[in-house]
Design a protein around this motif. Structure first.
Motif, PDB file in Angstrom:
ATOM      1  N   ASP A  30     -16.994  18.779  21.100  1.00 25.83           N
ATOM      2  CA  ASP A  30     -15.638  18.231  20.607  1.00 25.83           C
ATOM      3  C   ASP A  30     -15.220  18.690  19.124  1.00 25.83           C
ATOM      4  N   TYR A  31     -14.333  19.267  18.941  1.00 22.80           N
ATOM      5  CA  TYR A  31     -14.021  19.720  17.512  1.00 22.80           C
ATOM      6  C   TYR A  31     -12.527  19.468  17.070  1.00 22.80           C
ATOM      7  N   THR A  32     -12.393  19.040  15.972  1.00 22.81           N
ATOM      8  CA  THR A  32     -11.050  18.795  15.414  1.00 22.81           C
ATOM      9  C   THR A  32     -10.954  19.332  14.057  1.00 22.81           C
ATOM     10  N   ALA A  33     -10.104  20.389  14.169  1.00 18.60           N
ATOM     11  CA  ALA A  33      -9.853  21.559  13.057  1.00 18.60           C
ATOM     12  C   ALA A  33      -8.910  20.961  12.133  1.00 18.60           C
ATOM     13  N   VAL A  54     -10.639  21.048  21.658  1.00 19.30           N
ATOM     14  CA  VAL A  54     -10.348  21.485  20.520  1.00 19.30           C
ATOM     15  C   VAL A  54      -9.032  20.906  20.048  1.00 19.30           C
ATOM     16  N   SER A 111     -16.016  13.404  17.117  1.00 18.12           N
ATOM     17  CA  SER A 111     -15.539  14.699  16.789  1.00 18.12           C
ATOM     18  C   SER A 111     -16.400  15.438  15.757  1.00 18.12           C
ATOM     19  N   THR A 112     -16.635  16.855  15.850  1.00 15.22           N
ATOM     20  CA  THR A 112     -17.075  17.645  14.772  1.00 15.22           C
ATOM     21  C   THR A 112     -15.900  18.108  13.874  1.00 15.22           C
ATOM     22  N   VAL A 144     -13.829  20.247  11.608  1.00 17.84           N
ATOM     23  CA  VAL A 144     -13.918  21.674  11.119  1.00 17.84           C
ATOM     24  C   VAL A 144     -12.814  21.946   9.941  1.00 17.84           C
ATOM     25  N   LEU A 197     -21.184  27.513  15.767  1.00 22.57           N
ATOM     26  CA  LEU A 197     -20.610  25.861  16.140  1.00 22.57           C
ATOM     27  C   LEU A 197     -21.017  25.263  17.434  1.00 22.57           C
TER      28      LEU A 197
END
Length: 297
Positions: free
Chosen positions: A3-6, A35, A58-59, A61, A111
């Motif tokens: 899970d990524y939050t940019a 994402v 969440s990671t 970014v 990532l």
């Protein structure tokens, strides 16, 4: 599922953050990752978004330059999360120091497959700083850089220090490092964690992101006319040999001056002196390649 939050800074790199993130996001989604994208409106907004995303697991970014990375790190450290960086600013000095690739495919692979590693950060006046804190002529140059975004980055980072010289006069600093106090007349003081700033200058070559120390570089009252040669030497890290340059290490530094002097952190002014800078060892988890082994002494 990953899970990524940019976090996207709309003005980073002249507005290229979205274009830098799109191919990375596509590859992450193709790999089955979740994402999300959040566009930042201010420093405070970026810190809040990062803290909330990290608290949700969440990671985070940071898609932008060193300023956005600093703001994202503030939120991530507070929440105990993990940070990744997609370089999309003008300087990208922390990303360069961490060995973050520019290629979208390599970024996505990093990532997806690389576990976070811990690095130190600095804390100054409540602000978390992964890179460097500095006061003096380079802080004046930073203000000029931030007011001239229409000039190409590499050129601007070389012109600004020369312009800053024209209005600068040396400062009497009082510097306390781990309880040792001294006063000196000088041009600038850099408290380095990464040691890199100004679009590739290794201003504090001995600094390491994970050595549990902050590095203090003092540029004393030398001839301002030699600023061009100083910058040339700083690209190679040989400026430490100059007689007006001093270096020491510690874990806490208090810095004051005999007149108001701007204080900057990773490309933005965050206040004026006086200030206390503390090292927070291994406080930030960041997705980055393992650093090359240091030669044994």
């Amino acid at each position: 599922m990953a899970d990524y939050t940019a976090l996207l800074n709309p003005i980073s790199g002249g507005g290229r953050a979205a274009a830098s993130w799109a191919p990375v996001a596509r590859r992450l989604r193709e790999a089955g990752a979740a994402v999300r994208v959040e566009r930042t409106r201010s420093r405070e907004h970026a810190v809040e978004l990062a803290a909330a995303a990290a608290a949700d697991g969440s990671t985070v970014v940071a898609v932008g330059g060193d300023g956005l990375v600093r703001d994202a790190a503030c939120g991530v450290v507070a929440a105990g999360g993990a940070l990744a960086v997609v370089p999309a600013g003008r300087g990208n000095d922390l990303a360069r120091t961490l060995g973050i690739p520019d290629d979208p495919g390599a970024l996505a692979e990093l990532l997806l497959t690389t576990p976070p590693r811990a690095i130190d950060v600095l804390e100054v006046n409540g602000v978390i700083v992964p890179g460097n804190v500095y006061a003096g002529i380079d802080a004046v140059a930073t203000a000029m850089i931030n007011s001239s975004r229409w000039i190409p980055g590499p050129l601007l980072y070389r012109l600004a220090p020369v312009r800053a010289v024209l209005s600068w006069r040396p400062v009497r600093y009082t510097l306390t490092v781990d309880g040792r106090t001294r006063t000196m007349r000088g041009q600038t003081v850099v408290v380095g964690n990464s040691g890199a700033y100004g679009h590739g200058l290794r201003i504090v070559p001995p600094a390491r992101l994970d050595d549990g120390l902050l590095d203090v570089l003092v540029v004393g009252d030398g001839p301002l006319r030699k600023i061009v040669s100083f910058m040339r030497e700083a690209k190679a890290g040989t400026h430490l040999r100059r007689p007006e340059v001093g270096h020491e290490t510690g874990r806490e530094i208090t810095l004051s001056a005999d007149r108001p002097v701007p204080l900057c952190a990773d490309g933005d002014q965050i206040g004026t002196l006086p200030a206390t800078v503390r090292l927070l060892p291994a406080a930030l988890r960041v997705i980055a390649p393992e650093p090359p082994a240091q030669p044994s002494t």
